[in-house]
Motif scaffolding. Structure first.
Motif, short mmCIF file in Angstrom:
data_model
loop_
_atom_site.label_atom_id
_atom_site.label_comp_id
_atom_site.label_asym_id
_atom_site.label_seq_id
_atom_site.Cartn_x
_atom_site.Cartn_y
_atom_site.Cartn_z
N ALA A 155 14.47 18.37 -6.12
CA ALA A 155 15.13 17.52 -7.11
C ALA A 155 16.60 17.33 -6.79
N PRO A 156 17.12 16.12 -6.89
CA PRO A 156 18.54 15.86 -6.62
C PRO A 156 19.42 16.30 -7.78
N HIS A 157 20.71 16.52 -7.49
CA HIS A 157 21.64 16.93 -8.55
C HIS A 157 22.13 15.73 -9.35
N SER A 158 22.22 14.57 -8.72
CA SER A 158 22.87 13.43 -9.35
C SER A 158 21.87 12.50 -10.03
N TYR A 159 22.26 12.05 -11.22
CA TYR A 159 21.47 11.06 -11.94
C TYR A 159 21.47 9.72 -11.21
N ARG A 160 22.46 9.51 -10.34
CA ARG A 160 22.55 8.25 -9.61
C ARG A 160 21.54 8.17 -8.45
N ASP A 161 20.91 9.28 -8.10
CA ASP A 161 19.92 9.25 -7.03
C ASP A 161 18.80 8.28 -7.41
N LYS A 162 18.37 7.50 -6.43
CA LYS A 162 17.38 6.45 -6.69
C LYS A 162 16.05 7.01 -7.19
N SER A 163 15.76 8.25 -6.90
CA SER A 163 14.48 8.83 -7.33
C SER A 163 14.48 9.21 -8.80
N VAL A 164 15.67 9.31 -9.40
CA VAL A 164 15.78 9.75 -10.80
C VAL A 164 15.65 8.55 -11.72
N HIS A 165 14.78 8.68 -12.72
CA HIS A 165 14.62 7.59 -13.67
C HIS A 165 14.47 8.15 -15.08
N ASP A 166 14.93 7.36 -16.04
CA ASP A 166 14.75 7.75 -17.45
C ASP A 166 13.28 7.72 -17.79
N LEU A 167 12.79 8.80 -18.39
CA LEU A 167 11.38 8.90 -18.73
C LEU A 167 11.14 8.55 -20.20
N GLN B 34 25.19 13.97 -14.05
CA GLN B 34 24.52 15.05 -13.34
C GLN B 34 23.21 15.37 -14.08
N VAL B 35 22.32 16.11 -13.42
CA VAL B 35 21.03 16.42 -14.01
C VAL B 35 20.81 17.92 -14.02
N SER B 36 20.37 18.42 -15.16
CA SER B 36 19.92 19.80 -15.26
C SER B 36 18.39 19.76 -15.32
N TRP B 37 17.73 20.35 -14.33
CA TRP B 37 16.27 20.29 -14.25
C TRP B 37 15.65 21.43 -15.04
N ILE B 38 14.78 21.06 -15.97
CA ILE B 38 14.13 22.04 -16.85
C ILE B 38 12.86 22.56 -16.20
N VAL B 39 12.10 21.67 -15.58
CA VAL B 39 10.85 22.02 -14.91
C VAL B 39 10.88 21.39 -13.52
N GLU B 40 10.58 22.16 -12.51
CA GLU B 40 10.60 21.65 -11.15
C GLU B 40 9.20 21.33 -10.67
N LYS B 41 9.11 20.36 -9.79
CA LYS B 41 7.82 19.96 -9.23
C LYS B 41 7.16 21.17 -8.54
N GLY B 42 5.86 21.34 -8.82
CA GLY B 42 5.12 22.45 -8.24
C GLY B 42 5.10 23.69 -9.09
#
Length: 608
Positions: free
Chosen positions: A536-548, A491-499
């Protein structure tokens, strides 16, 4: 950079615009901050008869490792072009530092990181233009070019100000990068510049600044400060007005939208919407032209063209096409024909080969230009829509950059009726080609003129969280050995959101906790992930999520007495809670480590 740019001493500021096709530099100093005192380099090695604001970004290697660059490269000589874009290609990994052997990811030590898919070289056949006989990495190539550029800049500074003064005076280097640059590409750009010696002298500093921000600072400052009478013109920008800045260069086109916050005593701007951009600069017209030639003459002859005289014939052809490309505009009438050198090929009227020349018609040029024009207009439309969604209609579109001086682009944009706004007045400022380097100097002299920016993507970390069957997938389920509770990994915890509004005074915090054994040097890491989606999606498995990137927090210098003692399964251990703070600047993210309100310096960052 905002606080760091408040200069306590007399310093020189150098703006460095390393571009895909051309590079330039300007400089000023803190004793004279006006636009009129900003000077651009206009004399380049190998270009003796004519002043130019910029120098070609090409580099040509010989087998012995010696290289020529810029105007020193002989006409038709095989060269490596578009090297800047290689810094942002996913298939270059040899420069990336390996993760440490004792790497422990705090979010999920068992998660697998998907391997990135390789990217195909778009033009493997154009060897004469992508000549890299030593198989150098992108960072090595860019560092070589920047080394030569650095030497020229320093020679110019010594000539204009005196060697003794330059040796004593500190220099702030403000290097610009595309706003669409990935964080990895930003880091690689800074690494290449550092290898070239830029910002490495004692007291010298190196900053990164986004190209459209630099261009916007110059365009608005130039508009108001060159003629104070314009301030009372009702058509000029007023406080509260919005505008779109389109920086069209050789490799990238960056767009950003601003609202004017103040004009006096100094300019103040704030971003209205999330910036946008793409790799659709003027080099992609060259690529379209190559595709047209290959289609017209066939694969066999095209391969021969690429190899003939070690690529010299192709390079002369592309060099001549550069002039045709720059002059293409309303004055070119339908039915007009340009001729480019194509020596050594038999006449073939069907293929357009006549007496050693290749015919390029008006329609051919439109075929090369129009797909790129449509893409740029689409990007401008997206920015205009985003501004309109905030309740404001942009007053102007400023068109800057080398490609921004194209008459064809200017007329296509000016004639277009944009949704939600209709036709908008297009302004092409004076010195648009050098706007980025001049704006970078202004930024270094006056500090940040942008009061807030909009985050371009979402940033977060992987976490394990309590399982919720309405949100989580069963394949991510596991039971905690400590509590026995059903949990969900990936799962992903978003620290900063787009915008989100960001400025250099705002800190976004990644809170971390860990336990470790007594006597162990505490080094722990976390992987920062990103997504470009608006939501932003909740799941790390979402195709848009990538390791930075991987962030390594090193608290090994902290005495054990500072940590809390805990008992884990009957064993005496230590625990620590620490924070990694993120600060967003114009073109880079700064990470700092805090433990018990004490700062332990920069966090070591390794980009994926």
């Amino acid at each position: 950079m905002a606080s760091e740019s408040v200069l306590e001493e007399h310093r020189i500021v150098v703006g460095l615009d390393y571009g895909t096709t051309y590079s330039g530099s300007a400089h000023g100093d803190t004793s004279q901050k006006s636009l009129e005192n900003i000077k651009t380099i206009r004399r380049w090695p190998g270009k003796e008869r004519r002043d130019e604001d910029k120098c070609p970004s090409d580099i040509a290697y010989a087998a012995d490792g010696i290289y020529r660059w810029g105007y020193l490269i002989q006409p038709g000589q095989a060269r490596l072009t578009w090297a800047k874009l290689d810094l942002d290609e996913d298939n270059f990994y040899e420069n990336q530092e390996a993760l440490p052997e004792d790497y422990v990811d705090l979010q999920d030590p068992f998660a697998e990181t998907p391997a990135p898919a390789p990217t195909e070289d778009e033009f493997p056949m154009a060897e004469g233009m992508r000549h890299n006989p030593l198989n150098k990495s992108p960072v090595d190539v860019v560092a070589d070019y920047l080394t030569a550029l650095y030497d020229v800049i320093m020679a110019n500074l010594r000539k204009s100000k005196g060697e003794n003064l330059i040796n004593r005076m500190a220099i702030d280097w403000v290097m610009t990068v595309p706003a669409v640059w990935s964080e990895k590409a930003q880091a690689l750009t800074k690494e290449a510049a550092s290898r070239a010696g830029i910002g490495q002298r004692e007291k010298d500093r190196l900053f990164l600044l986004s190209e459209p921000e630099a261009a916007a600072v110059y365009a608005i400052s130039d508009l108001y400060h060159r003629d104070n009478r314009l301030r009372n013109n009702p058509d000029m920008l007023k406080v509260g007005d919005t505008f779109v800045l389109c920086d069209a260069g050789g490799g990238t086109v960056d767009l950003i939208s601003y609202r004017v916050g103040q004009l006096q005593p100094s300019l103040g701007l704030s971003e209205v919407a999330v910036g946008s951009g793409a790799k659709c600069g003027s080099t992609f017209i060259d690529r379209n032209f190559l595709k047209l030639v290959r289609k017209r003459i066939g694969e066999d002859r095209f391969n021969l063209l690429c190899k003939k005289q070690d690529g010299m014939v192709l390079n002369k052809m592309i060099s001549e096409f550069e002039g045709v490309k720059r002059s293409f505009g309303p004055s070119n009438l339908p039915g007009s024909i340009n001729y480019l050198p194509m020596h050594g090929f038999a006449n073939d009227s069907a293929a357009g080969i006549v007496e050693g020349q290749f015919e390029v018609t008006h329609d051919d040029l439109k075929e090369c230009f129009d797909p790129i024009m449509d893409q740029i207009i689409g990007l401008i439309q997206g920015q205009i829509n985003a501004v309109c969604d905030t309740g404001s209609i942009p007053k102007y579109v400023f068109l800057v950059g080398g490609f921004g001086e194209s008459d064809y682009l200017l007329n296509r944009v000016a004639a277009h009726k944009f949704d939600k706004s209709g036709q908008i007045q297009i302004i092409n400022p004076d010195d648009a080609w050098s706007a980025v380097s001049r704006g970078a100097v202004l930024r270094g002299l006056e500090g940040s003129l942008v009061t807030n920016r909009r985050c371009r993507r979402n940033y977060g970390t992987r976490i394990n969280t309590t399982f919720d069957p309405t949100i989580h997938h069963e394949e991510d389920a596991f039971y905690s050995t400590d509590t026995g509770m059903k949990m969900a990994r990936n799962q992903v915890s978003w620290i900063v959101e787009k915008g989100a509004d960001t400025d250099s005074n705002t800190r976004f915090k990644l809170k971390c906790g860990t336990t470790f054994q007594k006597g162990e040097k505490l080094r722990r890491g976390a992987t920062l992930v990103a997504s470009d989606l608006d939501i932003a999606p909740h799941s790390y498995r979402d195709k848009s999520v990538h390791d930075l990137c991987f962030l390594m927090a090193d608290l090994s210098m902290v005495p054990e007495s500072e940590f809390d003692a805990v008992n884990i399964n009957g064993q005496a251990c230590l625990s620590a809670e620490f924070t990694i703070e993120m600060a967003f600047e114009s073109a880079e993210i700064k990470f700092q480590l805090y433990f018990k309100d004490n700062c332990y310096g920069q966090v070591k960052t390794t980009f994926h």
